[in-house]
Every structure is written in structure tokens, then in C-alpha cells.
Enzyme design. Structure first.
Site, short mmCIF file in Angstrom:
data_model
loop_
_atom_site.label_atom_id
_atom_site.label_comp_id
_atom_site.label_asym_id
_atom_site.label_seq_id
_atom_site.Cartn_x
_atom_site.Cartn_y
_atom_site.Cartn_z
NE ARG A 37 60.60 62.83 69.76
CZ ARG A 37 60.50 62.46 68.40
NH1 ARG A 37 61.22 61.19 68.10
NH2 ARG A 37 60.08 63.01 67.76
CD GLN B 291 62.38 66.44 70.82
OE1 GLN B 291 63.25 67.71 70.56
NE2 GLN B 291 61.20 66.33 71.37
CG ASP C 32 52.99 66.36 67.82
OD1 ASP C 32 53.80 67.17 67.38
OD2 ASP C 32 53.18 65.35 68.45
#
Ligand code: MRU
Length: 362
Positions: A55, A211, A252
Site C-alpha cells: 500500500r 496505518q 495519492d
């Protein structure tokens, strides 16, 4: 824990040569267990990307590039006619590119390795088969990986030079685990620390998949940098204390206007930072920019399953009748961002002209 020597962990590696395979450090098992997933075929790569075993935008790009090599190897194994083999290969490459929709690095990397072997657009040479392409594809995937290491170092350097005094608040994980190198926002933090700067890092836990608590705190502990984990909802209270010098996050997908998609909760943090007069920085490589769009509302936002919200780690915490809202990312408008730290320099103010200038397009 594996790494206690202050070096960054590696999250993606190719093992062997043209007939080799991809290995991914399974981030769903951290920090409790260090387990490598062996990927010898495309479905395993896609599953690993979808379930966040690998990820972070740059890391899924690197994994996607290697995944294309496995797609070519699979097409070779099927013993198909050249045209069929190529169709099979390109369909598998497209499935990898589409595995997660928000981080543009994934599609960017898949398209780049295809382009580097002349397969991005027809007409393709009829005699070229996926088997011929394995070597060149692997070289292209390795180049993306090596390049990401260089980009992370440059981002770390540019960012460390502008990091204000005070503690640092970050969100999600943007470190070595999320990239092919030392990270983006986290590389800024670790570079400043290596320069001798001293501060505490405050890591939002980053609901729903944690995370920040699981991965960012783990990376910082490995490096001996003091870290405090907080609930995402404690960020406003923390900012009000005045001890945070800046917030810094990754990205992202960033538009030509500087609007930035990042892990859900980033937008709320940027609003809180603005309300408290705390500078809010984004750190990302040029591969995270999508210059085909200007407005952040055009960024595709991944929505994930309800169970991540209603049953974290399999423990039900909501009545079964309740529905869940689970966008994995949100968009922070450019006006809330003080600067975007790239490997080519810092974009500040965050305007379309400045994005174009720093990225070399204007
Ligand atoms: O869903 P994830 O964990 O892949 O989301 C990751 C993030 O939002 C990161 O902040 C981003 O990819 C930048 S990583 C250098």
C-alpha cells in the site's frame, strides 16, 4: 521486529532474474509479524494491492510495474498464438492498473513499463510476443523502483530544509513501507532528524485501517525517533495546544491545480490546521500528479467494504443493521496547502502556474 539498525525497511523486492518473482512485505500483519508474500502470478499481485498487503501510492506503483513482468511470464506459459498472447498480457496489465482507483502511481507505472517496450499504443509489431518482452519489462520495472528511491531522497532533502520548528503531525503512513525508497512525508521527517533537528512526531492512528498507529509508529520506532500516536479525532485538541510546528502528509493523486487526494481524514486535518494557523504541507513525487485534471472533484475516490468500519479486526462494534460510509481517501483543496514538496522542488504557493513551473511544464 526486524530492523533495529536505523535503516529503512524494504516493502517490495524482485527476487531473481527474468524468471524471478515479486515479494511484498505483508503490511496487514505489521507491526506484530514480519511476513513476506510471494507473488508468482497476477491474481496474487492484484489481491495484495486490493487488500493493502502492499500500500501507499509509490509502493503500489513499483509493485504494479513488477506485476506487468509476471503478466508477460503468464502469457508466455499459456503457449498462445502471438496476437492472443499479447491480448492476454495487455488485459492482465489493465487489471493490475485498475486494482485500486485513487493513487495515480499505479496506472502511471503500468503504462510506463508498457510504453518503454513500445506497447502503449497501436500499432504494435506483430512479431513481438510477451515472452520477448520479459527482459525489457523487468528492466523498466527495476528502473521505476530505483528512480523512486532517488525521488524519495530528493523530497526528503527539499522538505527537511523548510520544516519549521516545533513538533510534526502526520497522517497515514508515508514512509519506506509506502514507497520504493525512504518515503515522502516521512522522508522529510527522517531527513530533518538525521540533520540533527529534534522534535516529536505525532501520528494520527488513521482509522479505519490504522496505518498511522501500525506502520508510521513502527517505522519511527525502528529509527529511534520519538512518536506519539493519537486518535484522528484528537488532532484539533492537539493543534490548539500550539506545540505543532507543521502538519505534513503524503498524496495519492494531485491535480494540475494542486488539489490533493490522500488518506481519509487528511482534508479534516487540513481544515483544522488552517483554523489554528499551522502550515500544512504535502510531500509527493511527480509520479503522483495527474495533470489531466485540474479540479479535485474529478479524482476517483475508492470506497471500501463496510466491515472495515463496523468490524475492525473481525470484532463487531456496530449493530448489524447499521450501514457504513467508508471512503478510503478525501480531497484537500489547494488553498489549504502551504506547499507541495516534490523531487523537483517545492510548489508554493499552490497554484496551477506554480505546479506547471516546478514540474517543468510551464
Ligand atoms: O490506503 P493506503 O494505505 O494505500 O493509503 C496511503 C496514503 O494515503 C498515503 O498517504 C499516500 O499513498 C502517500 S504514501 C507515500
Amino acid at each position: 521486529m526486524i530492523i533495529k539498525d536505523g535503516t529503512a525497511p524494504v516493502s517490495v523486492r524482485w527476487v531473481g532474474g527474468d524468471d524471478g518473482h515479486l515479494e511484498l512485505l505483508d503490511q496487514t500483519r505489521l507491526p506484530g509479524e514480519v511476513v513476506w508474500v510471494e507473488c508468482r502470478d497476477v491474481p496474487t499481485v492484484i489481491e495484495a494491492i486490493r487488500s493493502l498487503r502492499v500500500r501507499g501510492a509509490p509502493a503500489i506503483g513499483v509493485a504494479g510495474g513488477y506485476g506487468v513482468v509476471l503478466a508477460a511470464a503468464a502469457a508466455r506459459q499459456r503457449n498462445l498464438a502471438p496476437r492472443e498472447a499479447r491480448d492476454h498480457f495487455l488485459a492482465a496489465a489493465e487489471a493490475i492498473a485498475a486494482a485500486r482507483p485513487t493513487a495515480v502511481n499505479l496506472r502511471w507505472a503500468v503504462e510506463r513499463v508498457l510504453r518503454e517496450v513500445g506497447l502503449s499504443s497501436p500499432p504494435e509489431a506483430a512479431s513481438v510476443t510477451p515472452a520477448d518482452l520479459i527482459g525489457p519489462l523487468l528492466r523498466a520495472a527495476r528502473e521505476i523502483h530505483a528512480e523512486d528511491r532517488r525521488l524519495c531522497s530528493a523530497i526528503g532533502r527539499f522538505g527537511a530544509d523548510l520544516l519549521p520548528e516545533g513538533d510534526v503531525l502526520t497522517h497515514c503512513n508515508t514512509g519506506a513501507l509506502a514507497t520504493g525508497g525512504d518515503g515522502t512525508a516521512l522522508a522529510v521527517i527522517t531527513t530533518a532528524w538525521s540533520d540533527g533537528r529534534r522534535f516529536r512526531v505525532w501520528a494520527d492512528e488513521t482509522r479505519p485501517l490504522f496505518q498511522g498507529a501500525r506502520l508510521t509508529a513502527w517505522e519511527l520506532v525502528q529509527r529511534g525517533i520519538p512518536v506519539t500516536v493519537l486518535c484522528d479525532s484528537a488532532a484539533g485538541h492537539l493543534l490548539a495546544t500550539g506545540r505543532i510546528g507543521c502538519c505534513i502528509v503524503g498524496a495519492d493523486r494531485i491535480t494540475a491545480g494542486g488539489d490533493t487526494a490522500n488518506k481519509i481524514g487528511t482534508y479534516g486535518l487540513a481544515v483544522l490546521a488552517a483554523a489554528h494557523g499551522v502550515p500544512f504541507y504535502v510531500a509527493a513525487p511527480s509520479s503522483t500528479f495527474d495533470l489531466s485534471i485540474v479540479d479535485g472533484t474529478e479524482i476517483p475516490i475508492e470506497h471500501r467494504g463496510a466491515a472495515e468500519i463496523t468490524s475492525p479486526w473481525g470484532t463487531s462494534i456496530a449493530p448489524p443493521e447499521a450501514e457504513a460510509f467508508n471512503p478510503a481517501f478525501d480531497v484537500t483543496p489547494a488553498r489549504l496547502i502551504r506547499g507541495i514538496i516534490t523531487e523537483r522542488g517545492v510548489i508554493a504557493p499552490v497554484t496551477p502556474d506554480e505546479v506547471a513551473r516546478v514540474l517543468g511544464g510551464g
